[in-house]
Design an enzyme around this catalytic site. Structure first.
Site, mmCIF file in Angstrom:
data_model
loop_
_atom_site.group_PDB
_atom_site.id
_atom_site.type_symbol
_atom_site.label_atom_id
_atom_site.label_comp_id
_atom_site.label_asym_id
_atom_site.label_seq_id
_atom_site.Cartn_x
_atom_site.Cartn_y
_atom_site.Cartn_z
ATOM 1 N NE ARG A 118 35.731 43.608 52.595
ATOM 2 C CZ ARG A 118 36.581 42.591 52.693
ATOM 3 N NH1 ARG A 118 36.347 41.468 52.050
ATOM 4 N NH2 ARG A 118 37.682 42.697 53.415
ATOM 5 C CG PHE A 162 44.068 40.480 43.371
ATOM 6 C CD1 PHE A 162 44.321 39.833 44.577
ATOM 7 C CD2 PHE A 162 43.342 41.662 43.388
ATOM 8 C CE1 PHE A 162 43.869 40.365 45.779
ATOM 9 C CE2 PHE A 162 42.883 42.201 44.582
ATOM 10 C CZ PHE A 162 43.155 41.554 45.784
ATOM 11 C CB VAL A 163 38.935 38.265 41.289
ATOM 12 C CG1 VAL A 163 39.394 37.579 40.018
ATOM 13 C CG2 VAL A 163 38.859 37.258 42.430
ATOM 14 C CG ASP A 205 45.033 32.569 46.815
ATOM 15 O OD1 ASP A 205 44.684 33.047 45.744
ATOM 16 O OD2 ASP A 205 46.200 32.615 47.230
ATOM 17 C CE LYS A 251 42.815 33.869 43.138
ATOM 18 N NZ LYS A 251 43.695 34.907 43.697
HETATM 19 P P1 IMP Z 1 44.202 31.553 51.343
HETATM 20 O O1 IMP Z 1 44.375 31.477 52.841
HETATM 21 O O2 IMP Z 1 45.511 31.760 50.624
HETATM 22 O O3 IMP Z 1 43.387 30.429 50.760
HETATM 23 O O4 IMP Z 1 43.460 32.911 51.023
HETATM 24 C C1 IMP Z 1 42.225 33.181 51.467
HETATM 25 C C2 IMP Z 1 41.995 34.653 51.621
HETATM 26 O O5 IMP Z 1 42.878 35.477 50.819
HETATM 27 C C3 IMP Z 1 40.612 34.963 51.117
HETATM 28 O O6 IMP Z 1 39.638 34.752 52.131
HETATM 29 C C4 IMP Z 1 40.741 36.398 50.669
HETATM 30 O O7 IMP Z 1 40.526 37.256 51.745
HETATM 31 C C5 IMP Z 1 42.177 36.529 50.200
HETATM 32 N N1 IMP Z 1 42.292 36.392 48.729
HETATM 33 C C6 IMP Z 1 42.846 35.389 48.030
HETATM 34 N N2 IMP Z 1 42.779 35.605 46.706
HETATM 35 C C7 IMP Z 1 42.146 36.791 46.554
HETATM 36 C C8 IMP Z 1 41.745 37.564 45.391
HETATM 37 O O8 IMP Z 1 41.955 37.208 44.222
HETATM 38 N N3 IMP Z 1 41.098 38.727 45.665
HETATM 39 C C9 IMP Z 1 40.827 39.179 46.908
HETATM 40 N N4 IMP Z 1 41.178 38.480 48.008
HETATM 41 C C10 IMP Z 1 41.833 37.302 47.841
#
Ligand code: IMP
Length: 177
Positions: free
Chosen positions: A168, A155-156, A106, A134
Site C-alpha cells: 500500500r 492485479f496491481v 473492479d 477496470k
Molecule cells: P470490486 O468490489 O470488485 O469493484 O473491488 C473493489 C475492491 O477489490 C477494491 O477496493 C480493492 O480492495 C480490491 N481490488 C480489486 N482489484 C484489485 C487489484 O488489482 N489490486 C488490489 N486490490 C484490488
C-alpha cells in the site's frame, strides 16, 4: 523502480507516480468545476483509498468535508442474509451531495453496496471518484463519474492498493510480473 517481491509474488513497474499525479489533478479539476455550488461531502473508503484521498483533497478548491468509512459485511439472520454496514459515518448525510472516493473499481460489487447504503441515508446525489478502473471487468449500471486511470484486468499494487496487506505504501503502481 525495479521488481518488488511481496510474499510469494513479484510485481513490476506499471504506472509511475508522475502519471498518477496528473490523473488526480484532472479528476480534481472536474470535481471543482462540477460541484462548485454543492459543498460536497467526500466519503473515502478505507483502507485502499487513503493515498488517493489525500492527494485528491489537496487539489480540491471548493468548500467541502471529508469522512473516512469502512465497509463491513456480516451474516445476519437467515431471513436477512448478508448485511452490509458502513462504519465511521457518524453524521447525518441526508440531502448532501456525496463523492465516494475509491482506490479501484473492479467488478463494482463494493460500489453497488456502498451506493445502496447511501441511498438509504437519503443523500441528495452521489458521484463516484476512483483512482483506477477496470472497465473490462465492471458489470454494474452505476455510473463511475470520475476515473483517474483505466487499466486492463491485471492485479496491481501500490498507491494504497495491497496484495495481502502489503504494497500500500508504494508511490508507483506495480503489476503482477
Ligand atoms: P470490486 O468490489 O470488485 O469493484 O473491488 C473493489 C475492491 O477489490 C477494491 O477496493 C480493492 O480492495 C480490491 N481490488 C480489486 N482489484 C484489485 C487489484 O488489482 N489490486 C488490489 N486490490 C484490488
Amino acid at each position: 523502480m525495479s521488481i518488488v517481491t511481496l510474499k510469494d509474488k513479484q510485481f513490476k513497474p506499471y504506472i509511475k507516480s508522475e502519471q498518477i499525479e496528473a490523473a488526480v489533478k484532472k479528476v480534481a479539476q472536474q470535481i471543482n468545476a462540477d460541484l462548485k455550488n454543492e459543498m460536497p461531502l467526500f466519503v473515502a473508503v478505507l483502507n485502499g483509498s487513503f493515498m488517493f484521498a489525500a492527494d485528491l483533497m489537496k487539489q480540491i478548491e471548493i468548500p467541502c468535508e471529508i469522512s473516512f468509512v469502512k465497509m463491513a459485511s456480516y451474516h445476519g439472520t437467515e431471513s436477512t442474509g448478508k448485511v452490509n454496514e458502513l462504519i465511521g459515518l457518524n453524521q447525518n448525510i441526508e440531502g448532501r451531495t456525496v463523492v465516494v472516493i475509491e482506490d479501484i473499481v473492479d467488478t463494482g460489487n463494493t460500489i453497488e453496496k456502498l451506493t445502496s447504503m447511501l441511498k438509504d441515508k437519503k443523500v441528495k446525489s452521489f458521484k463516484i471518484a476512483t483512482a483506477l478502473f477496470k472497465p473490462s471487468v465492471y458489470k454494474k449500471d452505476i455510473k463511475i463519474d470520475y476515473v483517474g486511470i483505466e487499466i486492463p484486468n491485471d492485479f496491481v499494487v501500490g498507491y494504497g492498493l495491497d496484495y495481502d496487506g502489503l504494497g500500500r505504501n508504494l508511490k508507483d503502481i506495480l503489476v503482477i510480473a
